[in-house]
Design a protein around this motif. Structure first.
Motif: not given
Length: 189
Positions: A72-76, A168-174, A179-185
């Protein structure tokens, strides 16, 4: 041991239905469904879990049946067993557990690695070496919570399953707590 514990985030409602968790993740991560298998994969869970020494949460198994390993986002990076490659996935899990036990957990957050009672069992990691694991406590794997150990030494718990955590990490709920915020790629790994 608890010096670097940030805390525990608890979702308003813990999702127990694997299909519901997966649907939330698919809504949260645009493009993810482009990686979805056309048919449900047949993974030899019985042998995998027997050799691992524990069952696994149903949301994770459901995710693996519909998706290959992805980032997810070239991160996780979310590591998932592949049909016919269960032995390779099991060995990769064992190798990661060995690294966690030697270099991360005992001197760091002071929690043991699985198979110790309540030990941490990895299911993902970031490109920055943050670790995403289950805390293996509860009546069954469905009760396991997520534990995040950041490379900075801070760690925290999420009171839901891995797939709900990813959504919830990806959609910003938590709150990402270290951790960095997710850039959704979602590039394939």
């Amino acid at each position: 041991m608890d010096d670097d514990l940030i805390g525990t985030q608890t979702p308003p409602r813990r999702m127990t239905n694997p299909e519901e968790s997966l649907a939330l993740l698919e809504r949260a991560v645009p493009g993810l469904t482009g990686l979805r298998r056309r048919t449900r994969a047949e993974i030899a869970w019985a042998g995998f879990e027997e050799n691992l020494g524990t069952g696994l949460p149903s949301d994770y198994k459901h995710l693996a049946e519909w998706y290959p390993t992805f980032a997810i986002a070239d991160f996780l990076l979310v590591r998932l067993p592949e049909p016919g490659e269960e032995d390779r996935s099991l060995q990769a899990t064992r190798d990661t557990l060995e690294v966690l036990a030697d270099a991360w957990l005992e001197p760091g957050i002071g929690l043991p690695a699985y198979p110790a009672p309540g030990g941490l069992l990895p299911w993902g990691e970031s490109c920055d070496s943050d670790k995403f694991m289950w805390t293996t406590t509860g009546r069954s794997p469905q009760d396991w919570i997520v534990t995040v150990a950041s490379r900075s030494g801070a760690w925290w718990h999420y009171g839901g399953g891995a797939v709900q955590f990813l959504a919830e990490y990806s959609n910003g709920t938590l709150e990402p707590w270290g951790l960095p915020t997710i850039d959704l790629e979602v590039p394939p790994c």
